[in-house]
Scaffold this active site. Structure first.
Site, PDB file in Angstrom:
ATOM      1  CD  GLU A   1      -2.795  -1.248   2.413  1.00  0.00           C
ATOM      2  OE1 GLU A   1      -2.402  -0.743   3.477  1.00  0.00           O
ATOM      3  OE2 GLU A   1      -3.872  -1.850   2.304  1.00  0.00           O
TER       4      GLU A   1
ATOM      5  CB  CYS B   1       3.189   7.589   2.880  1.00  0.00           C
ATOM      6  SG  CYS B   1       3.757   6.397   4.079  1.00  0.00           S
TER       7      CYS B   1
ATOM      8  CB  CYS C   1       7.591  -4.658   8.789  1.00  0.00           C
ATOM      9  SG  CYS C   1       9.037  -3.839   9.516  1.00  0.00           S
TER      10      CYS C   1
ATOM     11  CB  CYS D   1       6.923  -1.381  15.936  1.00  0.00           C
ATOM     12  SG  CYS D   1       8.558  -1.017  15.278  1.00  0.00           S
TER      13      CYS D   1
ATOM     14  CB  CYS E   1       3.427  -1.052  13.690  1.00  0.00           C
ATOM     15  SG  CYS E   1       3.484  -1.094  11.897  1.00  0.00           S
TER      16      CYS E   1
ATOM     17  CG  ASN F   1      -3.013   6.903  13.303  1.00  0.00           C
ATOM     18  OD1 ASN F   1      -3.650   7.941  13.433  1.00  0.00           O
ATOM     19  ND2 ASN F   1      -1.794   6.875  12.811  1.00  0.00           N
TER      20      ASN F   1
ATOM     21  CB  CYS G   1       1.466   6.820  10.959  1.00  0.00           C
ATOM     22  SG  CYS G   1       2.687   7.689  10.035  1.00  0.00           S
TER      23      CYS G   1
HETATM   24  S1  SF4 Z   1       6.556   0.803  12.592  1.00  0.00           S
HETATM   25 FE1  SF4 Z   1       5.761  -1.012  11.532  1.00  0.00          FE
HETATM   26  S2  SF4 Z   1       6.545  -0.853   9.433  1.00  0.00           S
HETATM   27 FE2  SF4 Z   1       7.748   0.569  10.703  1.00  0.00          FE
HETATM   28  S3  SF4 Z   1       9.538  -0.623  11.367  1.00  0.00           S
HETATM   29 FE3  SF4 Z   1       8.003  -0.876  12.982  1.00  0.00          FE
HETATM   30  S4  SF4 Z   1       6.882  -2.758  12.416  1.00  0.00           S
HETATM   31 FE4  SF4 Z   1       8.018  -2.090  10.610  1.00  0.00          FE
END
Ligand code: SF4
Length: 377
Positions: A107, A120, A127, A131, A134, A314, A357
């Protein structure tokens, strides 16, 4: 929801064994031309055609000898995304879903404003950094994007903007800013990141100034110095906590590269005079948003030339964190402002379409299961 041009999904589908010219920057194209028995400057000529709107075939490159154009058609391709799903937020942001030739999806999010259009973009499918706040992390890591897949996000949105009626946009009809803040950790796909930056900034490529490009990292210290040495783009660092205990919990990358190492790498980051690193700090209710946290943030960032973005969180289904209250965010900002920092509050854009985000992917995971993206034809 709208769909882009349908049809054979991607030029990439049928051509996996061929060289995708969009995987190569100008230097790469020069080497490729030489490998085909041509002088290096042919690479520059190819580059000058590749990113012109409407150029999809080598036969259109009329300043190349016909025999060379035929050879290119045999050995190489010009990839593009032919299918995209477009979702518009009530706040004007637009999310693009692209299906790649292996069936995975990524995306990108366009944020139109009066003075600028910021795009963006993603660098990975999923990933690995995990995190905790996220949504992309919930996908796990699937694979790195190729340079072509990174720049094709830009090419597709550029073409979309050119066709968009002016009354649907508050500002310009071109992409003015690029942020590498979509799905994935850009510094974990470093070589392709550099190639894509080279193509984006090349005057014969997409001709976007380095100062309008920002790469955001969660803190891959081992690659930071190299990024500063090899590019002039802006650096954004996702910090989100002021002590190792909290950051270890929120961002597992901190166990490998703890705050001290990250901040030292930022302090010595090679950048032009007057440039500053942007620290991103998402305020999470009761986790990292106290007055004491703000004072600690001010203290630990003091040695680094920087600005601070305070992000409202978010909220996403299945992720337990909550956004700090408005009052808390302002109080946090106040403390930092009194310490002479440039501090901005960034409000969420595109939350209603999961485009803000940290929200990219939640919906996509569902879509992968229910197959809402068009099938490859
Ligand atoms: S915020 Fe999400 S996309 Fe960015 S590095 Fe951390 S896990 Fe990966």
């Amino acid at each position: 929801m709208e769909t882009g041009t349908r049809g054979s999904l991607s030029a990439m589908t049928a051509i996996e064994s061929k060289t995708d010219c969009k995987d190569l920057d100008q230097q790469g194209l020069a080497a490729y031309a030489e490998s085909l028995g041509q002088p290096a400057f042919r690479g520059r000529q190819i580059m000058a055609w590749l990113y012109r709107p409407g150029i999809t075939e080598f036969s259109q490159m009329t300043d190349l000898a016909k025999s060379f154009r035929n050879l290119l058609s045999e050995k190489a391709v010009i990839s593009r995304f032919n299918d995209q799903i477009i979702e518009r937020s009530s706040d004007g942001s637009i999310k693009f879903g692209f299906r790649l030739n292996d069936g995975t999806t990524i995306e990108s999010v366009l944020i139109p404003e009066e003075e600028r259009n910021t795009l963006c973009i993603s660098t990975q499918v999923g990933c690995a950094m995990n995190c905790q706040f996220c949504s992309t992390a919930t996908m796990g890591f699937i694979r790195n994007l190729t340079p072509a897949e990174i720049v094709n996000q830009v090419c597709t949105v550029r073409d979309f903007l050119a066709k968009e009626p002016k009354n649907r946009l508050p500002g310009p009809k071109t992409i003015t800013n690029i942020v590498y803040m979509g799905m994935g950790e850009p510094l974990n796909n470093f070589t392709h990141l550099l190639t894509s930056i080279s193509i984006l900034t090349d005057q014969k490529g997409l001709d976007i100034a380095s100062r309008r490009i920002t790469v955001s990292t969660c803190g891959i210290v081992s690659q930071l110095h190299k990024l500063g040495k090899e590019t002039n783009v802006n650096l954004a660092v996702s910090l989100h906590a002021v002590d190792n205990k909290t950051r270890n919990r929120l961002m597992p990358v901190n166990r490998k590269y703890p705050l001290e190492k990250l901040l030292e790498a930022c302090r010595t980051y090679p950048m032009r005079k007057r440039k500053r690193i942007m620290f991103e700090y998402t305020l999470l209710d009761g986790i990292n948003d106290s007055d004491e946290d703000a004072r600690t943030l001010s203290r630990i960032l003091r040695p680094v030339p920087c600005k601070i973005n305070l992000l409202t969180y978010n909220e996403s289904p299945g992720i337990p964190y909550r956004s700090s209250s408005r009052e808390r965010i302002y109080a946090f900002q106040d403390i930092l402002r009194k310490e002479q920092y440039s501090v901005f509050i960034r409000n969420s854009r595109g939350t209603d379409i999961s485009a803000a985000c940290g929200q990219l992917a939640t919906k996509q995971v569902k879509e992968r299961k229910t197959r809402q993206f068009p099938a490859i034809k």
